[in-house]
Motif scaffolding. Structure first.
Motif, short mmCIF file in Angstrom:
data_model
loop_
_atom_site.label_atom_id
_atom_site.label_comp_id
_atom_site.label_asym_id
_atom_site.label_seq_id
_atom_site.Cartn_x
_atom_site.Cartn_y
_atom_site.Cartn_z
N ARG A 94 -12.64 4.01 14.37
CA ARG A 94 -11.47 4.56 13.67
C ARG A 94 -11.81 5.80 12.86
NH1 ARG A 94 -11.09 -0.36 14.97
NH2 ARG A 94 -9.14 -1.47 15.25
N GLY A 95 -13.07 6.22 12.88
CA GLY A 95 -13.47 7.42 12.13
C GLY A 95 -13.59 7.20 10.64
N TYR A 96 -13.78 5.94 10.21
CA TYR A 96 -13.88 5.66 8.78
C TYR A 96 -15.34 5.76 8.32
CZ TYR A 96 -9.23 3.48 9.38
OH TYR A 96 -7.91 3.22 9.67
N GLY A 97 -15.60 6.62 7.33
CA GLY A 97 -16.93 6.72 6.73
C GLY A 97 -17.06 5.71 5.61
N MET A 98 -18.24 5.65 5.01
CA MET A 98 -18.50 4.64 3.98
C MET A 98 -18.68 5.30 2.62
SD MET A 98 -19.11 1.40 4.94
CE MET A 98 -20.62 0.75 4.27
N VAL A 100 0.84 -1.21 0.00
CA VAL A 100 0.00 0.00 0.00
C VAL A 100 0.87 1.25 0.00
CG1 VAL A 100 -1.68 1.33 1.35
CG2 VAL A 100 -1.99 -1.13 1.05
N ASP A 101 1.94 1.23 0.79
CA ASP A 101 2.80 2.42 0.86
C ASP A 101 3.45 2.70 -0.49
OD1 ASP A 101 2.18 3.11 3.43
OD2 ASP A 101 3.79 1.94 4.34
N VAL A 102 3.97 1.66 -1.13
CA VAL A 102 4.68 1.89 -2.40
C VAL A 102 3.69 2.31 -3.49
CG1 VAL A 102 6.07 0.83 -4.21
CG2 VAL A 102 6.56 0.31 -1.82
N PHE A 103 2.59 1.57 -3.61
CA PHE A 103 1.64 1.93 -4.68
C PHE A 103 0.99 3.29 -4.40
CE2 PHE A 103 2.07 -2.51 -5.93
CZ PHE A 103 2.08 -2.39 -7.30
N ARG A 106 -4.77 9.21 -2.50
CA ARG A 106 -4.58 9.48 -1.07
C ARG A 106 -5.45 8.62 -0.16
NH1 ARG A 106 -3.79 13.58 -4.17
NH2 ARG A 106 -1.86 14.76 -3.90
N HIS A 107 -6.31 7.83 -0.74
CA HIS A 107 -7.17 6.97 0.08
C HIS A 107 -7.45 5.69 -0.68
CE1 HIS A 107 -10.24 8.67 -2.60
NE2 HIS A 107 -10.90 7.57 -2.35
N VAL A 108 -7.93 4.69 0.04
CA VAL A 108 -8.44 3.50 -0.65
C VAL A 108 -9.93 3.39 -0.34
CG1 VAL A 108 -6.21 2.35 -0.33
CG2 VAL A 108 -8.11 1.73 1.15
N VAL A 109 -10.68 2.87 -1.30
CA VAL A 109 -12.07 2.49 -1.03
C VAL A 109 -12.05 0.98 -0.86
CG1 VAL A 109 -14.42 2.41 -1.91
CG2 VAL A 109 -13.01 4.43 -2.35
N PRO A 150 -7.30 6.02 4.66
CA PRO A 150 -6.12 6.64 4.05
C PRO A 150 -5.22 5.60 3.36
CG PRO A 150 -6.47 7.53 6.24
CD PRO A 150 -7.43 6.39 6.08
N SER A 151 -4.51 6.02 2.30
CA SER A 151 -3.55 5.13 1.61
C SER A 151 -2.31 4.94 2.46
CB SER A 151 -3.13 5.75 0.28
OG SER A 151 -4.07 5.56 -0.70
N SER A 152 -2.49 4.42 3.64
CA SER A 152 -1.37 4.17 4.55
C SER A 152 -1.29 2.67 4.77
CB SER A 152 -1.66 4.89 5.88
OG SER A 152 -1.20 4.14 6.97
N GLY A 153 -0.11 2.10 4.50
CA GLY A 153 0.05 0.65 4.66
C GLY A 153 -0.34 0.19 6.05
N LYS A 154 0.08 0.98 7.02
CA LYS A 154 -0.20 0.61 8.42
C LYS A 154 -1.72 0.56 8.67
CE LYS A 154 1.86 2.18 12.71
NZ LYS A 154 3.13 1.73 13.03
N MET A 155 -2.42 1.57 8.19
CA MET A 155 -3.86 1.65 8.49
C MET A 155 -4.66 0.59 7.71
SD MET A 155 -4.16 5.76 8.66
CE MET A 155 -5.44 6.18 9.79
N VAL A 156 -4.27 0.35 6.48
CA VAL A 156 -5.02 -0.65 5.68
C VAL A 156 -4.78 -2.05 6.26
CG1 VAL A 156 -5.36 -1.67 3.39
CG2 VAL A 156 -5.02 0.81 3.61
N LEU A 157 -3.51 -2.34 6.61
CA LEU A 157 -3.22 -3.65 7.20
C LEU A 157 -3.95 -3.80 8.55
CD1 LEU A 157 -1.66 -6.34 7.16
CD2 LEU A 157 0.25 -5.17 8.30
#
Ligand SMILES: Cc1cc2nc3c(=O)[nH]c(=O)nc-3n(C[C@H](O)[C@H](O)[C@H](O)COP(=O)(O)OP(=O)(O)OC[C@H]3O[C@@H](n4cnc5c(N)ncnc54)[C@H](O)[C@@H]3O)c2cc1C
Length: 572
Positions: A505-509, A288-291, A470-473, A437-444
């Motif tokens: 975690r404050g994630y909306g849909m 996620v971090d690299v892409f 800057r984010h993933v869906v 967010p497109s953060s490897g840590k947060m997506v994992l």
């Protein structure tokens, strides 16, 4: 009025898939609901007036409504909760539509707007408020223009992805329209619901410029440069004078969109089909971090689509093909499958589009960066090129299909994952789709937090995500057998379980099923839900009788506000 079903798809493959989707096993007969707050005599009169506008064959009641329910409705067997309309009306022109809105206003009959109603996973064509009249726009289906100089299309509501693609092929238009993974949906409905494709211009709502919208009172507005009657830039620019209002009609009940313009990708000289996989669950972080960086610095300028191993497998088989035991596939078996199939624990796919030298340079850069940052991964890239423009249809499906804009019913088999082949079942699917967010840590971390919730409810982590800059869906997918009450109960619990994880975690849909719209809208809590109050002020001003899709996305007109479910029943 008609009790036989409306016409559907001219293509036999699409029609057969449609019929199979709506076939109910066991069949729960439709018990039409009555619109709330409407007198019976007024409703009967409204139906007669709808018929006078659109004709006997374009108003549906009774058994004719069996295509107007959610085929995946988890509450199918519970009449008190099942979402059903009272009738359906299918205008064929803007004049029809204006007259239908006039009748709805006269008798205060709520409508539920859609273009093809294939919003499966989010309610299909079923209304938020039981007893609404389905406003089915599939007969307004003209392709008004496809321009292959500036690369855009202008369509009416009922145009499907496959219609637009076929038109471009037939008229030799040098464009690649984007498509969702199922070609049977409407271009307009998918775009307005913030749906996504897979290639360039995949974020459909970000590719629109210029809408025509009919408001509840029948007034027609055009947005952006399209608002100038003789503008040569009507469909070319998002720059306009004054506030941009297109966004007010996305996931909205403020108007009925009658024309949509959408930018298309020029048919490229070269297309590279690319894939990258990594073996370990925790490798997701570095991927996620690299892409994410490659997306933000423009090396990859369209979506990267990630799938978990189960989601990669579910397209080509069912659970029983991979796991003979009870319950979800265990981790040790997943590890065996990873080795057997060679897919990796995480599999990322993307396309590169443009001039040959640019595409090759992009690929070389991606390869070099990945070799340094993620050396245990495996990258492939297959180039298709032609100076006259790549023929999308000639790219083999395993590399092309929705990545080159060729619509198919490619992903439909995934819903069959839990159904054993020797048993009659009825496949259904839903998802929980947070924006992260497109953060490897947060997506994992999301994957690690959601996996046990899935397993506690009897299913594997089946996840995919669309990588923006800057984010993933993200989509936690779940599939179940409609004929099994236990599985349905589990899926309900799973949804609420995932919601707790996201909320903390404050994630909306990004989208939600009609059953969950109030729950998700309730996440917009800043300043006492100021966002919802703001949109509802606009709603009351534009639609004082509350006829357009009351409750959609948690936006309620004054007249129906008492129906808002602020705290929907948590099955726990
Ligand atoms: C197996 C599977 C795979 C899927 N893959 C994808 C995918 O790749 N990408 C994706 O985005 N989705 C996907 N979906 C979800 C869904 O099927 C598609 O998004 C589909 O395109 C939506 O249906 P539709 O286009 O017919 O829209 P509709 O059902 O016609 O409309 C969707 C919503 O938009 C609004 N709307 C529609 N028309 C109008 C109008 N004229 N005016 C105002 N509002 C309007 C309404 O609120 C309506 O509920 C998938 C679903 C399944 C089951």
């Amino acid at each position: 009025m008609s009790t036989t079903l409306p016409e559907s798809y001219p293509d036999p493959e699409y029609e057969a898939a449609h019929v199979a989707t709506y076939e109910r096993v066991p069949r729960h007969p439709i018990k039409p609901a009555f619109p709330p707050g409407v007198r019976e005599a007024d409703f009967a009169q409204a139906i007669q007036e709808f018929i006078a506008i659109v004709g006997q064959d374009a108003v549906f009641v009774g058994e004719g409504l069996s295509d107007y329910i959610d085929p995946y409705d988890i509450n199918e067997a519970d009449e008190s909760k099942r979402k059903v309309p009272s009738a359906a009306v299918c205008p064929q022109s803007a004049d029809h539509l204006k007259a239908v809105l006039g009748v709805a206003n006269k008798y205060a009959v709520p409508l539920w707007t859609f273009s093809r109603g294939k919003n499966l996973g989010y309610g299909g064509p079923a209304p938020r408020v039981n007893g609404s009249v389905a406003l089915d726009l599939h007969r307004m289906n003209k392709i008004i223009e496809v321009n292959d100089h500036f690369h855009y299309a202008v369509v009416e509501p009922g145009v499907t992805f496959i219609d637009l693609y076929n038109y471009c092929v037939e008229h030799k238009k040098k464009v690649w329209p984007s498509t969702a993974s199922l070609g049977w949906g409407s271009v307009m409905g998918n775009t307005l619901d913030r749906g996504m494709g897979f290639g360039a211009n995949f974020a459909h709502h970000q590719a629109m410029a210029g809408l025509e919208v009919m408001l509840a009172d029948g007034d027609v507005v055009r947005t952006g440069q399209f608002g100038i009657s003789n503008s040569p830039s009507a469909f070319l620019s998002k720059f306009s004078f004054g506030p941009s209002v297109e966004g007010l009609f996305l996931q909205s009940n403020l108007g009925v969109v009658t024309k949509l313009s959408l930018w298309l990708t020029p048919q490229p000289q070269a297309f590279m089909s690319c894939a990258f996989s990594m073996p370990a669950f925790d490798d997701l972080e570095v991927m996620v971090d690299v892409f994410g960086e490659l997306r933000r610095n423009g090396t990859i300028n369209n979506v990267v689509w990630f799938t978990s191993l189960i989601e990669t497998l579910c397209i080509s088989g069912r659970r029983e093909d991979y796991w003979k035991g009870e319950g979800p596939v265990p981790d040790w078996r997943l590890e065996e499958l990873r080795v057997e199939t060679g897919f990796g624990h995480w599999y990322a796919r993307w396309g590169l589009y443009g001039p040959r030298r640019v595409v090759q340079a992009q690929f070389d850069e991606v390869k070099a960066v990945l070799a340094g940052r993620a050396p245990t991964g495996e990258i492939t890239g297959t180039l298709y090129d032609d100076d006259a423009g790549v023929d999308a249809a000639a790219v083999p499906p395993e590399h092309g299909s929705m990545f080159v804009g060729v619509p198919q019913l490619w992903s439909l088999p995934l819903i069959n994952w839990p159904i054993p082949k020797d048993r009659v079942g009825k496949a259904a699917h839903g998802d929980y789709a947070p924006v992260i967010p497109s953060s490897g840590k947060m997506v994992l971390e999301w994957m690690k937090a959601s996996k046990p919730v899935c397993e506690a409810n009897g299913v594997e982590l089946m996840a995919d995500f669309f990588m923006h800059e800057r984010h993933v869906v993200l989509m936690n997918m779940f599939t179940w057998d409609q004929t099994d009450p236990k599985q349905k109960d589990n899926m309900n619990k799973l949804y609420y379980g995932l919601h707790e994880v996201a909320k903390a975690r404050g994630y909306g849909m990004y989208r939600a099923h009609v059953n969950h719209m109030d729950l998700i809208a309730n996440l917009n809590d800043f300043n006492g839900h100021a966002y919802n109050r703001f949109v509802e002020k606009i709603k009351d001003a534009l639609d004082p009788n509350g006829i357009l899709a009351p409750g959609k996305q948690g936006i309620w007109p004054n007249r129906f506000r008492h129906l808002r479910e602020t705290q929907e029943a948590d099955p726990k």
